[in-house]
Motif scaffolding. Sequence first.
Motif, PDB file in Angstrom:
ATOM      1  N   LEU A  29       0.833  -1.207   0.000  1.00  0.00           N
ATOM      2  CA  LEU A  29       0.000   0.000   0.000  1.00  0.00           C
ATOM      3  C   LEU A  29       0.871   1.263   0.000  1.00  0.00           C
ATOM      4  O   LEU A  29       0.554   2.242  -0.687  1.00  0.00           O
ATOM      5  CB  LEU A  29      -0.940   0.002   1.213  1.00  0.00           C
ATOM      6  CG  LEU A  29      -2.031   1.059   1.163  1.00  0.00           C
ATOM      7  CD1 LEU A  29      -2.981   0.838  -0.017  1.00  0.00           C
ATOM      8  CD2 LEU A  29      -2.820   1.085   2.472  1.00  0.00           C
ATOM      9  N   ALA A  33       0.709   4.022  -2.891  1.00  0.00           N
ATOM     10  CA  ALA A  33       0.504   5.446  -2.599  1.00  0.00           C
ATOM     11  C   ALA A  33       1.610   6.286  -3.223  1.00  0.00           C
ATOM     12  O   ALA A  33       1.357   7.346  -3.827  1.00  0.00           O
ATOM     13  CB  ALA A  33       0.446   5.662  -1.080  1.00  0.00           C
ATOM     14  N   ALA A 144      -2.324  13.481  -1.364  1.00  0.00           N
ATOM     15  CA  ALA A 144      -2.657  12.332  -0.524  1.00  0.00           C
ATOM     16  C   ALA A 144      -1.816  12.387   0.744  1.00  0.00           C
ATOM     17  O   ALA A 144      -0.733  12.973   0.755  1.00  0.00           O
ATOM     18  CB  ALA A 144      -2.384  11.026  -1.271  1.00  0.00           C
ATOM     19  N   VAL A 163      -7.762   2.759   2.239  1.00  0.00           N
ATOM     20  CA  VAL A 163      -7.703   3.919   1.340  1.00  0.00           C
ATOM     21  C   VAL A 163      -9.043   4.640   1.423  1.00  0.00           C
ATOM     22  O   VAL A 163     -10.095   4.007   1.287  1.00  0.00           O
ATOM     23  CB  VAL A 163      -7.437   3.502  -0.121  1.00  0.00           C
ATOM     24  CG1 VAL A 163      -7.269   4.745  -1.001  1.00  0.00           C
ATOM     25  CG2 VAL A 163      -6.202   2.618  -0.215  1.00  0.00           C
ATOM     26  N   GLU A 164      -8.990   5.933   1.678  1.00  0.00           N
ATOM     27  CA  GLU A 164     -10.228   6.698   1.854  1.00  0.00           C
ATOM     28  C   GLU A 164     -10.146   8.019   1.102  1.00  0.00           C
ATOM     29  O   GLU A 164      -9.047   8.522   0.837  1.00  0.00           O
ATOM     30  CB  GLU A 164     -10.433   7.038   3.340  1.00  0.00           C
ATOM     31  CG  GLU A 164     -10.469   5.835   4.251  1.00  0.00           C
ATOM     32  CD  GLU A 164     -10.694   6.233   5.692  1.00  0.00           C
ATOM     33  OE1 GLU A 164     -10.096   7.228   6.147  1.00  0.00           O
ATOM     34  OE2 GLU A 164     -11.491   5.562   6.360  1.00  0.00           O
ATOM     35  N   LYS A 172      -6.731  12.192  -0.929  1.00  0.00           N
ATOM     36  CA  LYS A 172      -6.768  10.765  -0.566  1.00  0.00           C
ATOM     37  C   LYS A 172      -6.070  10.564   0.775  1.00  0.00           C
ATOM     38  O   LYS A 172      -5.124  11.288   1.113  1.00  0.00           O
ATOM     39  CB  LYS A 172      -6.028   9.935  -1.615  1.00  0.00           C
ATOM     40  CG  LYS A 172      -6.853   9.623  -2.835  1.00  0.00           C
ATOM     41  CD  LYS A 172      -7.818   8.466  -2.576  1.00  0.00           C
ATOM     42  CE  LYS A 172      -8.630   8.200  -3.855  1.00  0.00           C
ATOM     43  NZ  LYS A 172      -9.920   7.622  -3.590  1.00  0.00           N
ATOM     44  N   LYS A 173      -6.519   9.535   1.476  1.00  0.00           N
ATOM     45  CA  LYS A 173      -5.906   9.204   2.763  1.00  0.00           C
ATOM     46  C   LYS A 173      -5.594   7.711   2.775  1.00  0.00           C
ATOM     47  O   LYS A 173      -6.487   6.891   2.494  1.00  0.00           O
ATOM     48  CB  LYS A 173      -6.883   9.559   3.877  1.00  0.00           C
ATOM     49  CG  LYS A 173      -6.381   9.337   5.289  1.00  0.00           C
ATOM     50  CD  LYS A 173      -7.473   9.818   6.255  1.00  0.00           C
ATOM     51  CE  LYS A 173      -7.069   9.709   7.690  1.00  0.00           C
ATOM     52  NZ  LYS A 173      -8.147  10.191   8.579  1.00  0.00           N
ATOM     53  N   PHE A 174      -4.342   7.366   3.067  1.00  0.00           N
ATOM     54  CA  PHE A 174      -3.919   5.968   3.135  1.00  0.00           C
ATOM     55  C   PHE A 174      -3.626   5.607   4.591  1.00  0.00           C
ATOM     56  O   PHE A 174      -2.909   6.339   5.279  1.00  0.00           O
ATOM     57  CB  PHE A 174      -2.654   5.746   2.294  1.00  0.00           C
ATOM     58  CG  PHE A 174      -2.893   5.838   0.806  1.00  0.00           C
ATOM     59  CD1 PHE A 174      -3.106   4.688   0.047  1.00  0.00           C
ATOM     60  CD2 PHE A 174      -2.905   7.069   0.162  1.00  0.00           C
ATOM     61  CE1 PHE A 174      -3.328   4.764  -1.323  1.00  0.00           C
ATOM     62  CE2 PHE A 174      -3.128   7.154  -1.217  1.00  0.00           C
ATOM     63  CZ  PHE A 174      -3.338   6.000  -1.955  1.00  0.00           C
TER      64      PHE A 174
END
Length: 250
Positions: A29, A33, A144, A163-164, A172-174
């Motif tokens: 992830l 990202a 992000a 992931v949001e 984006k937010k990881f």
Amino acid sequence: MQKDKIQTVQTETAPTKVNQDKINASVSLLQQAADEYAPDLVFACSFGAEDVVLIDLISRYVPSISIITLDTGRLPQATYDVMDACREKYGLNIQVYFPDAADVEHMVSESGLNLFYKSVENRKRCCAIRKIQPLKRALSTAQAWLTGLRREQADSRQDMTAVEDDAYFGIKKFNPLIEWTESEVWNYIRANDVPYNALHDQHYPSIGCEPCSRAISVGEDPRSGRWWWEREDGVAECGLHASPIKRPVK
Ligand code: SF4
């Protein structure tokens, strides 16, 4: 507090193998990202247990990810110590964001240094000036960001995913450690000799600003050491990650 009745986060967790599958998934992830968003990708690090795991993973596998932190001006010395230990061990360049000096001067002159104990409104004002506004500045050019959030940390984090879309910041937010357990975090720290905040050994599972964090007892919610005087109001978050939710009143 009766020390013989409390356990540290670390001694509560039975030693088990580091979960390589979860490490692999987290590294994948992080790489995803970075592939999609670097250099406009930021890891917002507060040097808690999860965050030092991410620092280790980023340093080993995806060093292109930028690391930032917020110095609220009220952090415990132990947090500065682990920050420096990470800089030294990993040779990191960590961008530090401070609150706006004029805003802090105005707030403290008007309401005092420890205004947050007097009302929820005051506490939100302090968090907004010392944490949220600097984070907004840090993320202003990012597409992000990365966090060390884990689902099991709090009721308010149950619906979070790896992931949001972060509606608040519009990026984006990881959350690469979202599926990790507390045991897995500490097993990774031990197995890899990762520097960690010494306050974790003094019964602090969650560490923020010094006047707003306290040690907890066995059986207490790990987040109950944060803003504990507001428990009757059920507030569990400062606003960086989720809308405050109501939690059961003890
Ligand atoms: S955690 Fe406490 S000291 Fe830190 S910004 Fe929030 S209210 Fe202020």
